[in-house]
Write an enzyme that holds these catalytic residues in place. Structure first.
Site, short mmCIF file in Angstrom:
data_model
loop_
_atom_site.label_atom_id
_atom_site.label_comp_id
_atom_site.label_asym_id
_atom_site.label_seq_id
_atom_site.Cartn_x
_atom_site.Cartn_y
_atom_site.Cartn_z
N GLY A 21 -6.65 -7.19 0.31
CA GLY A 21 -6.64 -7.97 1.55
C GLY A 21 -5.69 -9.16 1.52
N ARG A 74 0.82 -1.22 0.00
CA ARG A 74 0.00 0.00 0.00
C ARG A 74 0.85 1.27 0.00
NH1 ARG A 74 -4.88 -1.82 4.09
NH2 ARG A 74 -6.37 -2.35 2.45
N LYS A 133 -15.15 -16.36 6.40
CA LYS A 133 -16.56 -16.22 6.75
C LYS A 133 -17.43 -15.88 5.57
CE LYS A 133 -16.03 -14.64 11.48
NZ LYS A 133 -16.13 -13.42 12.29
N GLY A 141 -11.93 -4.70 1.44
CA GLY A 141 -13.30 -4.33 1.79
C GLY A 141 -13.88 -3.35 0.78
C1 3PG Z 1 -8.28 -1.97 5.29
O1 3PG Z 1 -7.21 -2.41 5.68
O2 3PG Z 1 -9.24 -2.70 5.00
C2 3PG Z 1 -8.42 -0.49 5.08
O3 3PG Z 1 -7.22 0.16 5.35
C3 3PG Z 1 -9.53 0.02 5.94
O4 3PG Z 1 -9.25 -0.29 7.27
P1 3PG Z 1 -10.44 -0.71 8.25
O5 3PG Z 1 -11.00 -1.99 7.71
O6 3PG Z 1 -9.83 -0.84 9.60
O7 3PG Z 1 -11.46 0.41 8.17
#
Ligand code: 3PG
Ligand code: MG
Length: 395
Positions: free
Chosen positions: A352, A34, A199, A376
């Site tokens: 992710g 990132r 999940k 996400g």
């Molecule tokens: C992530 O790692 O999914 C993003 O940086 C957002 O972080 P968060 O899920 O803690 O809001």
């Protein structure tokens, strides 16, 4: 959406919201993907003579300064990648931030401390969030949204600050959205989605939306066991979300009605326990012994998934096929990644854990069309949701 080309940044203080939420082992960054993805926008701004103030979050400190969640190590890595100094503010909107920002000259970069050390950043109370957004906006004259991984959060730095300052989307957000559009509009077929992860409850919205769009949906990882159980098979001690069984039966029926090929594992590595060195056997997915837990998809499933991906023109992959953190149970995830590298298709890795797995395996990142920086965020985009951070940049 305005882009960097629409902003006149020379000599001006530009607040850049980046997603620098990287995994840390103590102070060691274990995956700097990132940070690397944030560099081009920052460089474009310094190159154009901006005074760049980067802000970002790390982890979930819940509104308080928290040891171990400082962005200091990230500032150091960012400086290495930029090949320039990065001034680090030890607070977010306090004396240190003001001092550091005031000292910036054209082409220089500062990073503020973890936004989530401030309760206003994530507050659900619009007034509290708004008050913090005012302070943050007070540090700069312009705003660039580039933290794609956080655009699904209605947070001050993502959602409120762009309403207070002239703004544009950075190159990373532009690139991410361009790719995601290809997964939602005029998608080239066959369109195959591979979903994994622990999940099924995390993926309900995206599955519901994708069933109307994809030709094939391949399901591995922990969530596959809830699907197998919904089909009437016993899954032993494998991960199971009993409360999702009805929902999953609904998905199975809908897939059948729509003619979507919903593909589940046909064999699994059934281990005696959840451990790196747990003994295991390859068993049929329909015959998992009562005292075993499935920790990865088996060899026949890897071949089946490869066959289902062979003629794909568009592939989206989110979620590991097994416990890839354990070498013995990483083979299924690796096989999917390698299949995507060979595919003659638009291949998108949805952030992710899947992105982390690609890098952990040392696979070439350019073997994929795109590796998203937002797990996400990309899922919520595919779910068809309005993402606060994108909506704010559109206005
Ligand atoms: C992530 O790692 O999914 C993003 O940086 C957002 O972080 P968060 O899920 O803690 O809001
Ligand atoms: Mg997250």
């Amino acid at each position: 959406m305005r882009t960097l080309d629409d902003l006149d940044v020379k000599g001006r203080r530009v607040l850049v919201r980046a997603d620098l939420n990287v995994p840390l082992d103590g102070e060691t960054i274990t995956d700097d993907g990132r940070i690397r993805a944030s560099v081009p926008t920052i460089k474009a701004l310094t190159g154009a003579g901006a005074k760049v103030v980067v802000c970002a979050h790390l982890g979930r400190p819940k509104g308080r300064p928290t040891p171990g969640l400082s962005l200091k190590p990230v500032a150091e890595r960012l400086a290495e990648l930029l090949g320039e100094d990065v001034a680090f503010a030890t607070d977010v909107v306090g004396d240190s931030a003001h001092g550091v920002v005031d000292a910036l000259r054209e082409g220089q970069v500062a990073l503020l401390e973890n936004l989530r050390f401030e309760p206003g950043e994530e507050s659900k109370d619009d007034a509290e969030r708004g008050a913090f957004a005012e302070k943050l906006a007070g540090l700069a004259e312009l705003y660039v949204g580039d933290g794609f991984g956080a655009v699904h959060r209605k947070h001050a730095s993502v959602y409120d600050v762009p309403r207070l300052l002239p703004h544009a989307a950075g190159g990373l957000i532009v690139a991410e959205v361009e790719v995601l559009k290809k997964l939602t509009e005029d998608t080239e077929r066959p369109y195959v989605v591979v979903l994994g992860g622990a999940k099924v409850s995390d993926k309900l919205g995206v599955i519901a939306n994708l069933l109307a769009k994809v030709d094939r949906l391949l399901i591995g990882g922990g969530m596959a066991y809830t699907f197998l159980k919904a089909q009437g098979y016993e899954v032993g001690k494998s991960l199971l979300q009993e409360d999702q069984l009805d929902q999953v039966r609904g998905f199975l029926n809908e897939a059948a009605e729509r003619g979507v090929d919903l593909v589940l594992p046909v064999d699994v590595l059934a281990a005696t326990g959840f451990a790196e060195d747990a003994p295991y056997d390859v068993v049929e997915a329909t015959a998992i012994p009562a005292d075993r837990e499935g920790l990865d998809i088996g060899p026949k499933t890897r071949e089946l998934f490869a066959a289902k991906l062979a003629d794909a023109k568009t592939v989206f992959w989110n979620g590991p096929m097994g416990v890839f953190e354990f070498d013995a149970f990483s083979g299924g995830t690796r096989a999917v990644a390698e299949t995507l590298i060979r595919a003659d298709a638009l291949t998108v890795v949805g952030g992710g854990d899947s992105a982390a797995a690609v890098r952990k395996f040392g696979l070439p990142e350019d073997g994929f069309s795109h590796i998203s920086t937002g797990g996400g965020a990309s899922l919520e985009y595919l779910e068809g949701k309005t993402l606060p951070g994108l909506a704010a940049l559109e206005d």
